[in-house]
Design a protein around this motif. Structure first.
Motif, PDB file in Angstrom:
ATOM      1  N   LYS A 157       0.849  -1.192   0.000  1.00 25.74           N
ATOM      2  CA  LYS A 157       0.000   0.000   0.000  1.00 25.74           C
ATOM      3  C   LYS A 157       0.884   1.241   0.000  1.00 25.74           C
ATOM      4  O   LYS A 157       2.071   1.168   0.326  1.00 25.74           O
ATOM      5  CB  LYS A 157      -0.907   0.016   1.226  1.00 25.74           C
ATOM      6  CG  LYS A 157      -1.804  -1.213   1.367  1.00 25.74           C
ATOM      7  CD  LYS A 157      -2.609  -1.134   2.651  1.00 25.74           C
ATOM      8  CE  LYS A 157      -3.478  -2.362   2.841  1.00 25.74           C
ATOM      9  NZ  LYS A 157      -2.663  -3.590   3.003  1.00 25.74           N
TER      10      LYS A 157
ATOM     11  N   LEU B 154      -0.088  -4.987  -7.817  1.00 25.21           N
ATOM     12  CA  LEU B 154      -0.530  -3.619  -7.545  1.00 25.21           C
ATOM     13  C   LEU B 154      -1.690  -3.214  -8.456  1.00 25.21           C
ATOM     14  O   LEU B 154      -2.650  -2.566  -8.022  1.00 25.21           O
ATOM     15  CB  LEU B 154       0.643  -2.649  -7.731  1.00 25.21           C
ATOM     16  CG  LEU B 154       1.762  -2.712  -6.683  1.00 25.21           C
ATOM     17  CD1 LEU B 154       2.966  -1.906  -7.148  1.00 25.21           C
ATOM     18  CD2 LEU B 154       1.267  -2.189  -5.336  1.00 25.21           C
ATOM     19  N   VAL B 155      -1.593  -3.614  -9.732  1.00 19.41           N
ATOM     20  CA  VAL B 155      -2.672  -3.311 -10.691  1.00 19.41           C
ATOM     21  C   VAL B 155      -3.959  -4.018 -10.284  1.00 19.41           C
ATOM     22  O   VAL B 155      -5.048  -3.427 -10.292  1.00 19.41           O
ATOM     23  CB  VAL B 155      -2.245  -3.721 -12.116  1.00 19.41           C
ATOM     24  CG1 VAL B 155      -3.434  -3.617 -13.072  1.00 19.41           C
ATOM     25  CG2 VAL B 155      -1.097  -2.854 -12.607  1.00 19.41           C
TER      26      VAL B 155
ATOM     27  N   GLN C 234      -4.810  -4.992  -7.304  1.00 18.19           N
ATOM     28  CA  GLN C 234      -5.294  -4.336  -6.093  1.00 18.19           C
ATOM     29  C   GLN C 234      -6.040  -3.050  -6.424  1.00 18.19           C
ATOM     30  O   GLN C 234      -7.083  -2.752  -5.840  1.00 18.19           O
ATOM     31  CB  GLN C 234      -4.096  -4.027  -5.181  1.00 18.19           C
ATOM     32  CG  GLN C 234      -4.460  -3.357  -3.885  1.00 18.19           C
ATOM     33  CD  GLN C 234      -3.235  -2.898  -3.111  1.00 18.19           C
ATOM     34  OE1 GLN C 234      -3.320  -1.966  -2.327  1.00 18.19           O
ATOM     35  NE2 GLN C 234      -2.078  -3.519  -3.328  1.00 18.19           N
ATOM     36  N   ARG C 235      -5.518  -2.320  -7.424  1.00 19.07           N
ATOM     37  CA  ARG C 235      -6.111  -1.033  -7.796  1.00 19.07           C
ATOM     38  C   ARG C 235      -7.476  -1.207  -8.446  1.00 19.07           C
ATOM     39  O   ARG C 235      -8.409  -0.435  -8.170  1.00 19.07           O
ATOM     40  CB  ARG C 235      -5.154  -0.311  -8.757  1.00 19.07           C
ATOM     41  CG  ARG C 235      -5.707   0.972  -9.381  1.00 19.07           C
ATOM     42  CD  ARG C 235      -5.863   2.074  -8.340  1.00 19.07           C
ATOM     43  NE  ARG C 235      -6.333   3.305  -8.940  1.00 19.07           N
ATOM     44  CZ  ARG C 235      -7.606   3.564  -9.233  1.00 19.07           C
ATOM     45  NH1 ARG C 235      -8.553   2.665  -8.961  1.00 19.07           N
ATOM     46  NH2 ARG C 235      -7.943   4.725  -9.768  1.00 19.07           N
TER      47      ARG C 235
END
Length: 314
Positions: A56, A178-179, A181-182
């Motif tokens: 995060k 990360l993608v 999660q986004r």
């Protein structure tokens, strides 16, 4: 989902036991695990994808809030462990493949297990996560450079090949995590609860594969490799703590530096060794994975008992 999350927590808390059990089983019955060897790199990618799912923006705040402490941890990580690996290889006159394997695991970034051990130790978890994140992101450049500088005396090292491998198995999966999660939001948050179980299974399979494919060599040189691994890890833990003390860090941060320096991303070491050197070169990483979780748990038990008013976070 609740039962699966509980199982995941149990697996995370007993991680060292399962890794040790897998190593023993693979040594006794190697033919049952050799077929797992091609899965080593994908399994590591899966672990790194999970790391991407959990990272995060707050994890990087520590980098900007206390940059000197994070910088100290990063420098200590990439100087102490590679340096101790190189020195141990010289002093103990290790055979080339084993020497490269020891240096390789020493040049890897910190592993995510260090964050859990730091939490158990009542250390500074934010600092631990910050150091792990920064060393991991620097790994594509720093790790191949260090391996090339320190291991070339034993075996040829291809910087570009190592760089590409680390990008593929570390950076790309983290970015994909990360993608995800986004864009997936709540679905990812639910999946994060079972990530410890996925990580434990992945590391267990990696260790089993490495031990199985190198069973004969371990039988021949296993005691020597284990002795080097224990020394390497112990020196890393001690010198990491000492670095924090020399620079006047409070107790919580000294604990964190000890754990961050002494615990490596041994899965990455095993994957790189298998792909670019030999199965024997992957054995130090596999044994390191077993040992550093045991030593980390023992150290955490002792660290929890230490108390110092100066350890309060600033």
């Amino acid at each position: 989902m609740g039962a699966l999350a509980a199982l995941s927590r149990f697996a995370g808390n007993t991680f060292a036991l399962w890794v040790l059990l897998a190593a023993v089983l693979a040594f006794i019955w190697p033919e049952g695990f050799r077929s797992l060897t091609p899965a080593i790199v994908p399994l590591l990618g899966l672990i790194m994808f999970g790391m991407g799912l959990t990272l995060k923006a707050e994890d990087f705040k520590e980098v900007f809030r206390k940059p000197l402490r994070v910088l100290l941890g990063v420098i200590a990580q990439f100087i102490i462990m590679p340096g101790m690996a190189w020195l141990l290889c010289l002093v103990m006159q290790l055979p080339p493949e084993i020497a490269v394997g020891v240096i390789l695991v020493g040049c890897c970034p910190g592993g995510t297990a260090s964050n859990v051990i730091t939490w158990f130790s009542r250390g500074d978890v934010a600092l631990s996560v910050g150091i792990t994140a920064v060393t991991t992101l620097l790994a594509p450049l720093v790790t191949p450079t260090l391996i090339w500088l320190l291991a070339s005396a034993w075996l040829p090292v291809k910087f570009s090949a190592l760089f590409l491998s680390i990008v593929q198995v570390v950076i790309l999966p983290i970015v994909l995590g990360l993608v995800a999660q986004r864009f997936l939001g709540s679905k990812v948050r639910a999946a994060v609860e079972v990530l410890p179980l996925v990580s434990v299974i992945s590391i267990v399979l990696i260790v089993a594969a490495v031990v199985a494919v190198s069973q004969a060599k371990i039988a021949e040189s296993g005691f020597l490799i284990m002795a080097v691994v224990v020394l390497h890890n112990t020196l890393g833990l001690m010198l990491g703590y000492l670095a924090g003390k020399v620079f006047g860090l409070p107790l919580a941060q000294r604990k964190t530096l000890a754990i961050e320096v002494g615990m490596q991303n041994s899965g990455l070491g095993a994957a790189l060794a298998t792909a670019h050197f030999s199965p024997l070169a992957a054995v130090p990483s596999a044994l390191f994975s077993v040992w550093h979780n045991i030593s980390g748990a023992l150290l955490a038990t002792w660290f929890r008992r230490l108390n110092d008013e100066s350890s309060a976070k600033e």
